[in-house]
Design a protein around this motif. Structure first.
Motif, short mmCIF file in Angstrom:
data_model
loop_
_atom_site.label_atom_id
_atom_site.label_comp_id
_atom_site.label_asym_id
_atom_site.label_seq_id
_atom_site.Cartn_x
_atom_site.Cartn_y
_atom_site.Cartn_z
N LEU A 110 -2.05 6.96 -4.60
CA LEU A 110 -2.47 6.86 -3.19
C LEU A 110 -2.65 5.41 -2.78
O LEU A 110 -2.16 4.99 -1.72
CB LEU A 110 -3.80 7.59 -2.99
N GLU A 111 -3.38 4.67 -3.62
CA GLU A 111 -3.65 3.25 -3.29
C GLU A 111 -2.35 2.47 -3.18
O GLU A 111 -2.15 1.68 -2.26
CB GLU A 111 -4.55 2.62 -4.37
N THR A 112 -1.44 2.71 -4.14
CA THR A 112 -0.15 1.99 -4.13
C THR A 112 0.64 2.34 -2.87
O THR A 112 1.17 1.45 -2.19
CB THR A 112 0.68 2.38 -5.39
N ALA A 113 0.68 3.63 -2.53
CA ALA A 113 1.43 4.06 -1.33
C ALA A 113 0.84 3.42 -0.08
O ALA A 113 1.57 2.95 0.81
CB ALA A 113 1.41 5.58 -1.22
N GLU A 114 -0.52 3.37 -0.02
CA GLU A 114 -1.17 2.77 1.16
C GLU A 114 -0.84 1.28 1.27
O GLU A 114 -0.48 0.77 2.33
CB GLU A 114 -2.68 2.97 1.08
N LYS A 115 -0.98 0.58 0.13
CA LYS A 115 -0.70 -0.87 0.13
C LYS A 115 0.73 -1.14 0.56
O LYS A 115 1.01 -2.00 1.39
CB LYS A 115 -0.94 -1.45 -1.28
N CYS A 116 1.65 -0.38 -0.05
CA CYS A 116 3.07 -0.59 0.25
C CYS A 116 3.37 -0.30 1.73
O CYS A 116 4.16 -0.99 2.36
CB CYS A 116 3.95 0.27 -0.64
N SER A 117 2.72 0.74 2.27
CA SER A 117 2.93 1.09 3.68
C SER A 117 2.48 -0.04 4.59
O SER A 117 3.14 -0.36 5.58
CB SER A 117 2.13 2.34 4.04
#
Length: 839
Positions: A178-185
């Motif tokens: 989740l954190e990775t997806a949010e950062k990348c977004s």
């Protein structure tokens, strides 16, 4: 449909809980979130060609075959619904995997959108989960489509459960994903665009998109839902079916998995953080009655990791999102349970008289039968709605006014609160849940208005109990519960560490809430009590039986003035479902409830109400039970049967001040022993009576009248009594009711007048024995008036109907005579001038 009407101090609770997704995410496009519990297919499943039709199979056999067929039919419906939602889930996983291919393709180019490491983290195990479910779906689908009674599919569920290790890996990685997806977004516009999943081109949702975050939550949600389906499947799978052990195994694995995975993953159970920075979770919630400013209010109480919050639903405009309003909260670090002696200054509980509660139960039963009749006659839905609304209001009143067991909560900083519960089992569940949390190192705190707002705001989404527990809130297809009599023998218990004075109580649910129905004697100074006591418990729509084991407290300092305060210590408690199939056999069914290291052995059997209401003449005419009253008085050369005189004399000698005399049931084995002695006309009757528990003697008298082959007030006059009591002109009613007494045969009339005077003497002691004329009329009315088998056939429709109009009228007839000035036999017989028409 749910009929949830607003009521005083409470609002309608009819809204379905919205599917909770992580904050800020949009709902899934084109995906029908029909619950897996529903046997209906999802809309998508029905439209597409490969959907599974839930149409019931035709031509089921008769009798037992039909019963088994019904179970298998339910299995098919549960599976059809599950299959449809499984298809939806696979589509969701496909939607999640969709951006993975283009992302991987760019990862090795000079301008990667994401690195391979990031892709691996975000999509970790999704491909594996997809393949597991695709294989499961492809194996299950043909089985459900070509359904027959021999289909087995337990092995598929067992295999699915055995692959939960993949989910464990997914769950452990979920937060980082989740954190990775949010950062990348946030940092990568290209990824943001790629990771938005569009709805189908032709659908109205084609312009909306769903976030990666919402999709990543789906696998976590899925395990919970699969576990619920396993529950349902087991319920409708016969124990001897080859699938049964496999499904049991799958359920065990799934439940263990669910309890082992880190619960703070689930955003629906968490609400902000505790002062120590830990996630605050909802542990328990439910409806309780609070005594506030002298009046009873229904509250929704929420127990979080470190705080108890008492709330009520705000009144909101139709269509608006419902919200809770916080009435008060107590941090668990400041919460104490005052002991009975400390609670002297607490407000005293105003207890509603029993007869008012009984009246209301009868009203509710009468409305239930009207609803059933309207449905059977295909009545107007508006009329049914109106009746259901009335029923809800009456049930709500009962829910609010029947609890009387105090549950006190005190805040160390000053304020005390008082809840009233109808069940000690429930009270101890709340107390134990709070005490378990208090073992942790908790800090005291004060919530800022914003924190309190957030916490209260989360209650609607987090709650696990959605509806006020009244029967009008049940779906039509939910089990209505059992109506009739449950015979329970409490045999013995073992597993106590040290000797104590021990007894058990039995609780059953009726009208949506639990009440205590029976209590064994205290077995003194033992580690292995042998009670062997039998009880007859009346069931009114009951679904569960609870057994509580107590240690008796003889410490005078702890015994509080408050009647309803229970100071005895609960040693253990447990409950079992009353399964209509298992219970409705003629034979005793033995069982063990394990509680807290203690095992209580008991047996039970169930008699449906229409069976228990039969008056069956005795084959042996030499006894007194089941023998016509005229035969007995003639044989004895007496005006009133000996059994009636002896029991009445004994009750007046030592039972007239006994709390609940005639209402509290005696031990069934004692009653049977007395019955045998009276039937045999044994010389030891008087000795036995003087030693016997007074409730057993009162029970023997009731049993004698209940087992008369025809009621004391006769079958012939029954319709006239029903008409007489319905007259509204007092003079006409008096005339008719006195004439009916005169029309009784002499033994019946003299015995009735003898009993009438006795019951009036019992009611004179109401301040002590709590038995009013109305209470006594409720106990004895049906016993003295209910017609025998041939007569009552015409009156029987539904089991629950019996407990309505007729019973209310029977109670009213006896009450009329109890409230009437003294009636003498000679006066009645002389006074024949009013009426001479035959009945």
């Amino acid at each position: 449909a749910d009929f949830n009407y607003g009521a005083d101090e409470y609002d309608a609770e009819g809204n379905e809980e919205p599917k909770a997704l992580p904050e800020g995410s949009e709902t899934m496009p084109y995906i029908d979130e029909s619950p897996t519990m529903s046997p209906q297919l999802s809309a998508r499943g029905q439209e597409s060609g490969d959907g599974v039709s839930p149409t019931p199979t035709d031509g089921l056999g008769t009798g037992g075959e039909r019963e088994a067929g019904k179970g298998l039919e339910m299995r098919k419906l549960v599976l059809s619904g599950f299959l449809a939602s499984e298809e939806i889930y696979i589509n969701q996983l496909e939607a999640l995997l969709l951006p993975m291919k283009p992302l991987k393709a760019t990862a090795t180019t000079s301008q990667p959108v994401l690195t391979l490491q990031q892709i691996e983290t975000i999509f970790y195990k999704i491909q594996d989960i997809y393949e597991i479910h695709k294989e499961f779906y492809d194996s299950l689908c043909p089985k459900v489509q070509q359904w027959d009674s021999n289909v087995t599919m337990g092995h598929l569920f067992q295999k699915l459960a055995s692959q939960l290790g993949v989910y464990k890996a997914f769950v452990d990685n979920y937060k980082i994903a989740l954190e990775t997806a949010e950062k990348c977004s946030q940092s990568n516009y290209q990824f943001q665009k790629i990771s938005e999943v569009k709805g189908p081109k032709d659908s109205k949702e084609s312009h909306t998109s769903v976030t990666m975050e919402a999709l990543l939550y789906k696998p976590i949600d899925r395990v919970t839902r699969s576990t619920l389906v396993l529950h349902d499947l087991l319920k409708h799978t016969p124990a001897d079916h080859p699938d049964y052990p496999l499904l049991q195994d799958a359920l065990r694995i799934s439940q263990n998995f669910l309890s082992s995975i880190n619960e703070d993953i689930d955003p629906r159970r968490t609400a902000v953080t505790t002062p120590k920075g830990e996630t605050r979770q909802l542990i328990k919630d439910g409806f309780l009655v609070e005594l506030s400013e002298g009046s009873r209010k229904l509250r929704h109480v929420f127990l979080f990791t470190d705080v108890l919050l008492c709330a009520k639903l705000k009144k909101t405009a139709v269509g608006k999102h419902q919200q809770y309003d916080c009435k008060w909260y107590v941090p668990l670090a400041d919460l104490v349970f005052p002991s009975p002696e400390e609670s002297e200054h607490c407000p005293q509980v105003h207890v509603i008289p029993d007869h008012e509660l009984e009246d209301m139960k009868m009203k509710i039963s009468a409305i239930k039968s009207e609803v059933q009749k309207e449905k059977a006659n295909k009545g107007q839905s508006r009329a049914i709605e109106r009746l259901k609304k009335k029923m809800f209001e009456n049930e709500f009143w009962l829910l609010l006014n029947s609890p009387a067991i105090p549950f006190r909560i005190h805040n160390r900083n000053g304020k005390s609160y008082l809840f009233l519960l109808s069940s000690d089992y429930e009270r101890s569940e709340w107390r134990e849940a709070i005490q378990r949390l208090q073992k942790k190192d908790l800090q005291a705190f004060v919530l800022s208005s914003v924190e309190l707002q957030v916490l209260t705001g989360s209650c609607f989404k987090l709650r696990t109990v959605h509806n006020i527990p009244v029967t009008s809130n049940k779906d039509d297809d939910e089990s209505p519960g059992l109506y009739g009599f449950l015979h329970v023998i409490v045999h013995s218990a073992k597993g106590f560490k040290q000797s104590a004075n021990l007894y058990c109580t039995l609780e059953v649910d009726s009208f949506g809430y639990f009440v205590s129905k029976a209590k064994t004697r205290v077995f003194r100074d033992t580690t292995e009590p042998q009670w062997n006591e039998e009880f007859e418990i009346e069931l009114e729509g009951s679904q569960s039986l609870r057994i509580l084991c107590y240690e008796k407290c003889y410490d005078k300092t702890k015994l509080n003035k408050d009647n309803n305060e229970i100071v005895d210590k609960i040693m253990g408690k447990g409950q079992i479902q009353l399964d209509p199939q298992a219970v409705q056999t003629k034979n005793w069914h033995m069982d063990v409830i394990e509680m807290n290291g203690i095992k209580v052995e008991f047996s039970m059997k169930f008699t449906s109400r229409d069976m228990s209401l039969k008056r069956t003449p005795s084959k042996k005419q030499t006894g007194v039970f089941g023998v016509k009253i005229s035969v007995v008085t003639k044989r004895e050369r007496s005006k009133v049967p000996y059994i009636v005189r002896q029991c009445v004399e004994e009750v007046e000698k030592r039972g007239i001040e006994e709390v609940g005399i005639y209402r509290i049931s005696g031990v069934a084995t004692d009653i049977q022993a007395l019955k045998a002695v009276f039937d045999a006309n044994n010389k030891d009757i008087l000795v036995m009576l003087s030693d016997m528990d007074i409730n057993a003697i009162a029970g023997t008298l009731k049993l004698y009248f209940r087992e008369l082959p025809e009621p004391l007030l006769t079958d012939r006059l029954y319709p006239a009594f029903m008409e007489g009591i319905a007259l509204s002109d007092p003079a006409a009613k008096e005339n008719c009711m006195m004439h009916l007494l005169r029309s009784l045969p002499d033994p019946n009339l003299i015995t009735f007048l003898f009993l009438l005077e006795h019951l009036k003497r019992v009611a004179e002691k109401e301040p002590i024995n709590k038995m009013s004329l109305h209470n006594l009329a409720t106990v004895f009315g049906p016993t003295l008036l209910r017609p025998s088998e041939g007569e009552s056939k015409a009156h029987l429709t539904l089991a629950s109907d019996i407990w309505s109009h007729d019973v209310m009228a029977q109670v009213q007839v006896l009450l009329y005579y109890l409230q009437h000035p003294p009636i003498s036999f000679s006066e009645l017989k002389r006074n024949t001038l009013y009426f001479s028409t035959d009945v």
